[in-house]
Design a protein around this motif. Structure first.
Motif, mmCIF file in Angstrom:
data_model
loop_
_atom_site.group_PDB
_atom_site.id
_atom_site.type_symbol
_atom_site.label_atom_id
_atom_site.label_comp_id
_atom_site.label_asym_id
_atom_site.label_seq_id
_atom_site.Cartn_x
_atom_site.Cartn_y
_atom_site.Cartn_z
ATOM 1 N N LEU A 209 8.225 -0.890 -3.354
ATOM 2 C CA LEU A 209 6.808 -1.233 -3.196
ATOM 3 C C LEU A 209 6.278 -1.911 -4.459
ATOM 4 N N ALA A 210 6.659 -1.405 -5.603
ATOM 5 C CA ALA A 210 6.213 -2.001 -6.864
ATOM 6 C C ALA A 210 6.736 -3.422 -7.020
ATOM 7 N N ASN A 211 7.883 -3.699 -6.387
ATOM 8 C CA ASN A 211 8.475 -5.033 -6.465
ATOM 9 C C ASN A 211 8.040 -5.946 -5.333
ATOM 10 N N GLY A 212 7.061 -5.506 -4.550
ATOM 11 C CA GLY A 212 6.493 -6.384 -3.533
ATOM 12 C C GLY A 212 6.929 -6.150 -2.103
ATOM 13 N N ALA A 213 7.695 -5.094 -1.837
ATOM 14 C CA ALA A 213 8.129 -4.832 -0.464
ATOM 15 C C ALA A 213 6.907 -4.625 0.429
ATOM 16 N N PRO A 214 6.915 -5.206 1.637
ATOM 17 C CA PRO A 214 5.743 -5.098 2.508
ATOM 18 C C PRO A 214 5.676 -3.752 3.224
ATOM 19 N N ALA A 215 4.610 -3.032 3.016
ATOM 20 C CA ALA A 215 4.357 -1.775 3.726
ATOM 21 C C ALA A 215 2.880 -1.454 3.595
ATOM 22 N N GLN A 216 2.334 -0.870 4.645
ATOM 23 C CA GLN A 216 0.920 -0.485 4.614
ATOM 24 C C GLN A 216 0.729 1.016 4.376
ATOM 25 N N LEU A 217 1.813 1.793 4.512
ATOM 26 C CA LEU A 217 1.701 3.245 4.369
ATOM 27 C C LEU A 217 2.945 3.779 3.676
ATOM 28 N N TYR A 218 2.724 4.679 2.713
ATOM 29 C CA TYR A 218 3.829 5.265 1.944
ATOM 30 C C TYR A 218 3.700 6.782 2.003
ATOM 31 N N LEU A 219 4.792 7.458 2.361
ATOM 32 C CA LEU A 219 4.850 8.912 2.390
ATOM 33 C C LEU A 219 5.948 9.351 1.435
ATOM 34 N N SER A 220 5.549 9.987 0.354
ATOM 35 C CA SER A 220 6.480 10.410 -0.689
ATOM 36 C C SER A 220 6.790 11.893 -0.539
#
Length: 300
Positions: A92-103
């Motif tokens: 995600l920090a490198n630009g991967a496309p996503a609208q939602l992140y669950l850690s």
């Protein structure tokens, strides 16, 4: 402009310019048949909105069920990616496309919030979990019974399996399950004895696979991972007090000055609904925060 629209415009133009009189009967018939067929065809539904989700590997089975249910409620197409929380945060920090992140832990969500160009909004703790010690083989124990027994003698149990035995864990340097495992073993005074026996894996599901395939006799994974595998059995749970609380934060991801995606925002809200909570419970997770009424397709 659609083909039907172009045909209608052409038909009107031909009428106005009397070109139909100059067109052969065959050409006119073909044109009219195409127009009638297009007008009679059923109206196609709008294409579903795509929601790209990045979720911790331990959520794989539960989120697959969640996504299948939600796609029946709303006109959306959910595109999940599962991996270690650390791997996903870096992507995600490198630009991967996503609208939602669950850690699978707070640490990697904190890290992502600090990265330039990434905006984290709507963050909330969604789920909870426990750490379990597992061994190869199908379980002969009732899950409800084994879950109440804390395991504090991991080193002793591993030593009993043989001198060259390995303990499968997520990589303690960056995988949340491995980080929690290290905290627990340090708290129990067993880290120094066990660290040279670790079989570190790229995520918790990879650690589970090492036990499933007999490459490690024991492993420390989430209790939810143990519950979905038919090839391991859960010996017991590591003491909850021996590591940080296992919380799964969820958040919407945007970049620059963009507003959160509306469809993703609605889905994120639905994840805290009673209906979604029931699915998470079925896979062994605990739910955190306030449960809400379920969203429906009408809210999309």
């Amino acid at each position: 402009m659609s083909l039907a629209t172009r045909l209608r415009a052409h038909f009107r133009s031909c009428q106005e310019s009397a070109c139909l009189r100059r067109t052969s009967l065959t050409a006119r018939s073909t044109l009219l048949m195409m127009l009638v067929a297009l007008l009679a065809a059923p109206v196609q539904a709008d294409e579903p909105t795509r929601i790209r989700v990045m979720a911790a590997a331990s959520l794989h089975d539960a989120m697959d069920a969640i996504e299948a249910r939600y796609e029946r409620l709303a006109n959306v197409d959910i595109l999940p990616v599962y991996a270690s929380s650390s791997t996903l945060a870096r992507q995600l920090a490198n630009g991967a496309p996503a609208q939602l992140y669950l850690s699978a832990n707070e640490r990697w969500m904190d890290w992502l919030e600090q990265q330039p160009g990434v905006v984290v909004t709507g963050r909330h703790d969604l789920l909870g979990n426990r750490l379990a010690l597992v061994a190869a083989g199908a379980s002969s124990l009732d899950a409800g019974v084994s879950n109440v027994r804390d395991v504090t003698d991991v080193a002793k149990r591993l030593a009993a399996t043989g001198d060259a035995s390995r303990l499968a864990v997520g990589d303690p340097d960056h995988v949340p399950a491995g980080i929690y495992a290290r905290q627990s073993l340090e708290s129990l005074g067993q880290w120094q004895a066990l660290r040279s026996h670790l079989a570190s894996a790229e995520d918790v599901r990879a650690a589970l696979a090492l036990v499933e395939h007999g490459e490690a006799p024991l492993g420390i994974v989430y209790s939810t991972d143990a519950s979905v595998s038919h090839r391991v059995h859960q010996i017991g749970l590591l003491p909850e007090s021996s590591h940080d609380p296992i919380h799964y934060p969820a958040a919407l991801i945007t970049r620059g000055g963009d507003a959160p995606d509306e469809a993703a925002e609605t889905f994120a809200h639905w994840l805290s609904s009673n209906e979604a909570g029931a699915i998470f419970h079925r896979f062994g997770f605990t739910t955190l925060g306030t449960q809400t009424a379920p969203a429906t397709a009408d809210s999309q």
